[in-house]
Each structure stands twice: as C-alpha cells, then as structure tokens.
Design a protein around this motif. Structure first.
Motif, PDB file in Angstrom:
ATOM      1  N   GLU A 179      12.186  12.128   1.728  1.00 24.21           N
ATOM      2  CA  GLU A 179      12.880  10.921   2.194  1.00 24.21           C
ATOM      3  C   GLU A 179      11.877   9.808   2.504  1.00 24.21           C
ATOM      4  OE1 GLU A 179      15.697  11.513   5.362  1.00 24.21           O
ATOM      5  OE2 GLU A 179      16.172   9.365   5.486  1.00 24.21           O
ATOM      6  N   TRP A 180      10.753  10.187   3.088  1.00 24.49           N
ATOM      7  CA  TRP A 180       9.711   9.190   3.415  1.00 24.49           C
ATOM      8  C   TRP A 180       9.158   8.567   2.136  1.00 24.49           C
ATOM      9  CZ3 TRP A 180       8.918   6.224   7.204  1.00 24.49           C
ATOM     10  CH2 TRP A 180       7.681   5.660   7.494  1.00 24.49           C
ATOM     11  N   ILE A 181       8.978   9.388   1.116  1.00 23.74           N
ATOM     12  CA  ILE A 181       8.527   8.875  -0.185  1.00 23.74           C
ATOM     13  C   ILE A 181       9.601   7.957  -0.786  1.00 23.74           C
ATOM     14  CG2 ILE A 181       8.073   9.554  -2.593  1.00 23.74           C
ATOM     15  CD1 ILE A 181       6.613  12.050  -1.423  1.00 23.74           C
ATOM     16  N   ASP A 182      10.839   8.410  -0.757  1.00 22.84           N
ATOM     17  CA  ASP A 182      11.928   7.632  -1.376  1.00 22.84           C
ATOM     18  C   ASP A 182      12.157   6.290  -0.686  1.00 22.84           C
ATOM     19  OD1 ASP A 182      12.382   9.404  -3.407  1.00 22.84           O
ATOM     20  OD2 ASP A 182      14.046  10.445  -2.418  1.00 22.84           O
ATOM     21  N   LEU A 183      11.820   6.234   0.622  1.00 25.24           N
ATOM     22  CA  LEU A 183      11.961   4.958   1.339  1.00 25.24           C
ATOM     23  C   LEU A 183      10.950   3.919   0.847  1.00 25.24           C
ATOM     24  CD1 LEU A 183      12.570   6.035   5.070  1.00 25.24           C
ATOM     25  CD2 LEU A 183      14.099   4.640   3.651  1.00 25.24           C
ATOM     26  N   HIS A 184       9.916   4.394   0.140  1.00 24.37           N
ATOM     27  CA  HIS A 184       8.835   3.486  -0.259  1.00 24.37           C
ATOM     28  C   HIS A 184       8.625   3.415  -1.766  1.00 24.37           C
ATOM     29  CE1 HIS A 184       7.913   4.532   4.000  1.00 24.37           C
ATOM     30  NE2 HIS A 184       7.787   3.234   4.052  1.00 24.37           N
ATOM     31  N   LEU A 213       0.842  -1.202   0.000  1.00 28.55           N
ATOM     32  CA  LEU A 213       0.000   0.000   0.000  1.00 28.55           C
ATOM     33  C   LEU A 213       0.880   1.256   0.000  1.00 28.55           C
ATOM     34  CD1 LEU A 213      -3.302   0.372   1.964  1.00 28.55           C
ATOM     35  CD2 LEU A 213      -1.670   2.264   1.957  1.00 28.55           C
ATOM     36  N   TYR A 214       2.015   1.168   0.705  1.00 26.22           N
ATOM     37  CA  TYR A 214       2.922   2.330   0.726  1.00 26.22           C
ATOM     38  C   TYR A 214       3.601   2.521  -0.632  1.00 26.22           C
ATOM     39  CZ  TYR A 214       2.429   4.414   5.294  1.00 26.22           C
ATOM     40  OH  TYR A 214       1.940   5.139   6.351  1.00 26.22           O
ATOM     41  N   LEU A 215       4.013   1.426  -1.258  1.00 25.97           N
ATOM     42  CA  LEU A 215       4.562   1.542  -2.617  1.00 25.97           C
ATOM     43  C   LEU A 215       3.541   2.190  -3.543  1.00 25.97           C
ATOM     44  CD1 LEU A 215       6.725   0.836  -4.816  1.00 25.97           C
ATOM     45  CD2 LEU A 215       5.538  -1.365  -5.097  1.00 25.97           C
ATOM     46  N   ASP A 216       2.280   1.802  -3.354  1.00 31.85           N
ATOM     47  CA  ASP A 216       1.207   2.291  -4.230  1.00 31.85           C
ATOM     48  C   ASP A 216       1.057   3.807  -4.164  1.00 31.85           C
ATOM     49  OD1 ASP A 216       0.051   0.460  -5.890  1.00 31.85           O
ATOM     50  OD2 ASP A 216      -1.920   0.579  -4.957  1.00 31.85           O
ATOM     51  N   PHE A 240      12.739  -1.283  -3.546  1.00 27.57           N
ATOM     52  CA  PHE A 240      11.520  -1.417  -2.736  1.00 27.57           C
ATOM     53  C   PHE A 240      10.426  -2.133  -3.525  1.00 27.57           C
ATOM     54  CE2 PHE A 240       7.636  -0.002  -0.555  1.00 27.57           C
ATOM     55  CZ  PHE A 240       7.951  -0.393   0.732  1.00 27.57           C
ATOM     56  N   ALA A 241      10.324  -1.826  -4.823  1.00 26.01           N
ATOM     57  CA  ALA A 241       9.327  -2.509  -5.665  1.00 26.01           C
ATOM     58  C   ALA A 241       9.615  -4.014  -5.728  1.00 26.01           C
ATOM     59  CB  ALA A 241       9.319  -1.902  -7.065  1.00 26.01           C
ATOM     60  N   ALA A 242      10.905  -4.379  -5.786  1.00 27.50           N
ATOM     61  CA  ALA A 242      11.276  -5.805  -5.827  1.00 27.50           C
ATOM     62  C   ALA A 242      10.932  -6.484  -4.504  1.00 27.50           C
ATOM     63  CB  ALA A 242      12.770  -5.944  -6.124  1.00 27.50           C
ATOM     64  N   TRP A 243      11.111  -5.763  -3.410  1.00 32.07           N
ATOM     65  CA  TRP A 243      10.758  -6.287  -2.075  1.00 32.07           C
ATOM     66  C   TRP A 243       9.252  -6.555  -1.997  1.00 32.07           C
ATOM     67  CZ3 TRP A 243      11.128  -8.599   2.330  1.00 32.07           C
ATOM     68  CH2 TRP A 243      10.484  -8.160   3.492  1.00 32.07           C
ATOM     69  N   VAL A 244       8.449  -5.630  -2.505  1.00 29.35           N
ATOM     70  CA  VAL A 244       6.990  -5.822  -2.496  1.00 29.35           C
ATOM     71  C   VAL A 244       6.612  -6.999  -3.395  1.00 29.35           C
ATOM     72  CG1 VAL A 244       4.772  -4.792  -3.164  1.00 29.35           C
ATOM     73  CG2 VAL A 244       6.470  -3.425  -1.901  1.00 29.35           C
ATOM     74  N   GLN A 245       7.269  -7.104  -4.556  1.00 25.32           N
ATOM     75  CA  GLN A 245       6.982  -8.217  -5.457  1.00 25.32           C
ATOM     76  C   GLN A 245       7.340  -9.548  -4.792  1.00 25.32           C
ATOM     77  OE1 GLN A 245       5.245  -8.195  -8.374  1.00 25.32           O
ATOM     78  NE2 GLN A 245       5.328 -10.381  -7.919  1.00 25.32           N
ATOM     79  N   PHE A 246       8.464  -9.548  -4.086  1.00 26.44           N
ATOM     80  CA  PHE A 246       8.866 -10.747  -3.336  1.00 26.44           C
ATOM     81  C   PHE A 246       7.790 -11.118  -2.307  1.00 26.44           C
ATOM     82  CE2 PHE A 246      10.522 -12.040   0.820  1.00 26.44           C
ATOM     83  CZ  PHE A 246      11.070 -13.272   0.524  1.00 26.44           C
TER      84      PHE A 246
END
Lengths: 216, 216
Positions: A158-163, A138-141, A168-174
């Motif tokens: 920075e908060w945006i860049d952390l997500h 949801l945060y990536l979204d 980060f997209a690969a982590w969500v896909q994982f």
C-alpha cells in the motif's frame, strides 16, 4: 536543462543513495525488519500534520488560480481518502499510544519538521514547492519499478502504491512544472536559496531511511 | 454567550439587513433581475480564487491536526466538485470573456479581496476564521429556509443548495466551534482586532448585495 533536473543532478549521489537504499530494497522484497518498518512509520506519522500544513501554505502562496486549484485538490485527497493510512498502519503494528502521539524524534524527523515549518511560515511558493517536490518526486522514483514483483506484505504494497501510478506521476510532473516556472523568474541568490532547501530535503530523505534501519 | 454569538448580536442590524436583503428575497422568489444576478456572479467569481487561497492559509495556520484535516477536506470539496459552478453560471449568462477575467470591480469586491488578502498573509488562524465564518454563516442564514418554496430557476436553486443542508450546516458549526476556541485565549486587544475583521466582513456582505441590485 530545467532547474528541477539540474537540482536533481546536482544532488544525484544523495538522491540515488536514498532511492536505492537498503530500506527500499527490503521494502520491495518484503524483508524489512518489522521493528525498522514500525520505527519508519512512527517517525513518518510525526510529520504528516506538518506536511498537510505546508501544503495549505502552498495553496495560499500559489501565484495563479489554476495551480492553486490543483494543489487544493491534492490536499483534499491527502486529508480525505489517504488520511487514515497511518492510523491503520500503527494499529497493525499495535503501536502504543505514546509512540503515536509523542515518540522520541530522530534527528531526520526534527529536520523535516523544521524544514516544513520554515517553508510554511515563509509563505513563499517556490520554497514550499522545493520541499514538496523532493518529498514526492524522490518517493515516485523508488516506488515506480514497473518490472519489479510487488511485495506480498500488504502495508509495504500500500505504501508503494500510494507513491506510484499515473495519478501520482502526474502530481509529481505538476510539481516539477510549477517549481520550474516559479523559480524561473528568481534572481541568482534566490535560486541558490531555493536550491539549498531542495538539497536539504534530499539529505533528510536519505537520513530518514538510515534512521529506520538504525532503529533495529 | 459564545464570542461568535456575541459578535453576531453586536452586528445584528447589518447581519439581518444582509440576510433579509431584497436580493435574497428575490433570489428565493426567482424574480431577481437577470442583469443583477449576472452582476452578482461576475463579482463573486472575482474572489473565488482569493477565498481558496485564504482557506489554504487557514489549513496552514490551524493550531491542531484534527481541525486542519477538516479544513483541508472542505478545501478539497471547494476545489473539486464545486469548482466549476462559476464557469457554468457565467456560461449560462453568456458573459463575455473580459467580464470573467477582468471586470470592473465594485467597492465591495475590492473590500473582500483586501480583507481576504489581509487574512491570508497574516497567517493568523483566528483572523482567517473570522472572514470564513461570516462568509459561510451569513450565507447559511439566508439559504436555510425550511418552509420556503424553492425557486424554479436552476441557478438560484443551486446557489441556495450550495449554502444549506446538513453538510453545510455542520461546516458552519465547525467554523463557529473553532472560532470560539481560537479566540478564547486571546487578550482583549486581540479579540477586538478579530471582532473588527468580523464586523468588516458583515458590512461587506451587505454592500455586496446592495451592489448587485444597484447594477440594474
């Protein structure tokens, strides 16, 4: 359609309300009321430790060595380079010590703490993944807006860049892949139980943004 | 005397037999029979995943945020830079695939797997720490020989270097501090339960070296 895609679709109205929340819109514009932004990070800081603990339980509960290593690496990142984010933000807002260590918790924060405690102590891989997946996906979204102008505010950026970004997209896909795999073998009542955890997490994400805006 | 010091003293004969084992002596001299060294790493490789899982459970079970972060960072190290050690060693020995994925386990390996499984699923911080502490402290004890000439064999040297040096010594010291703190509040039966886990781990370390030498 994968289980994760079905669950997102099933929770679409709540999910989209969170992703398109006024707080998010204003974060991107750099116009969030500083009091709301401070309230948001003060509350978020309260479940960072519970999140780390739950990720530890996910490492412990993983059913295969490969995913276990991937989860452990992400945990190492979170505990390493990303660990000082909240301290720096709370410093920047000059938040008094009691509000760092023991602030009054809004119901959404209590709800998250309860849900993460439940996931952690269950030791159940699919349950842990459900909470993790919602939190990260949801945060990536909301953070992944390729065409949007980034905000000038350093903390918001920075908060945006952390997500967002490829890692980060690969982590969500994982997490999606693991969640779909771990839930595929579950019977219907078990899938419904995990679906309820997923739905609860989505609701809490929306309520968490609501609470930040209501703090002003 | 701290609880960790008392437990080490209580298990001194087994502990010292492991630290001064013929396998260790020959590792330092670079004279371990290659078949024994290969057998050792083939078996050790079998509980790397269980060790990572148990460390995840320790992160989940820690009772304070600070130690949780320290444990999570160590887990990140283990899953990151140190994760390919066994693959490289087994490559160097040209170990056939079945012996990597599913070798016949010696009793000490089974014993470790059982003990780590017990610690992981207990979710109990002190129990997890007891197993971790023995595994790391006993290894520091044999690997930390400031006056010894390092072996020429690259694999033996890397294995030694993974278990000595300031960072590894600090990690062991951290585990001792946490173990002593976490066990201080336990009542006598609970302390005895943890002491039995500690003693079992020491015995298994000795038997594990025995098994490597017996493989020749």
């Amino acid at each position: 359609m994968s289980f994760s895609a079905r669950l997102r679709e099933h929770n679409a109205s709540t999910w989209d309300a969170a992703v398109g929340h006024r707080f998010v819109t204003e974060l991107w514009l750099g116009t969030v009321d500083p009091a709301a932004l401070q309230a948001y990070f003060v509350q978020d800081n309260q479940f960072f430790d519970a999140f780390v603990a739950m990720l530890g339980a996910t490492v412990a509960g993983a059913d295969r060595p490969g995913p276990r290593i991937a989860l452990a690496r992400q945990l190492g990142l979170l505990a390493g380079p990303e660990n000082d984010f909240f301290a720096r933000v709370l410093d920047a807002f000059d938040v008094p010590l009691p509000d760092r260590s023991d602030p009054e918790l809004v119901p959404a924060t209590r709800g998250f703490l309860d849900l993460m405690h439940h996931a952690r102590t269950s030791g159940d891989y699919a349950t842990c993944l459900a909470v993790l997946l919602v939190a990260e996906w949801l945060y990536l979204d909301w953070a992944d807006r390729p065409d949007a102008e980034p905000p000038a505010d350093a903390i918001a950026l920075e908060w945006i860049d952390l997500h967002r970004g490829p890692a980060f997209a690969a982590w969500v896909q994982f997490l999606r892949t693991e969640f779909d795999r771990a839930t595929a073998a579950l019977d219907d009542p078990e899938q419904e139980r995990v679906a309820a955890v997923f739905a609860r997490a989505v609701t809490l994400e929306l309520e968490f943004f609501d609470a930040a805006c209501a703090a002003v």
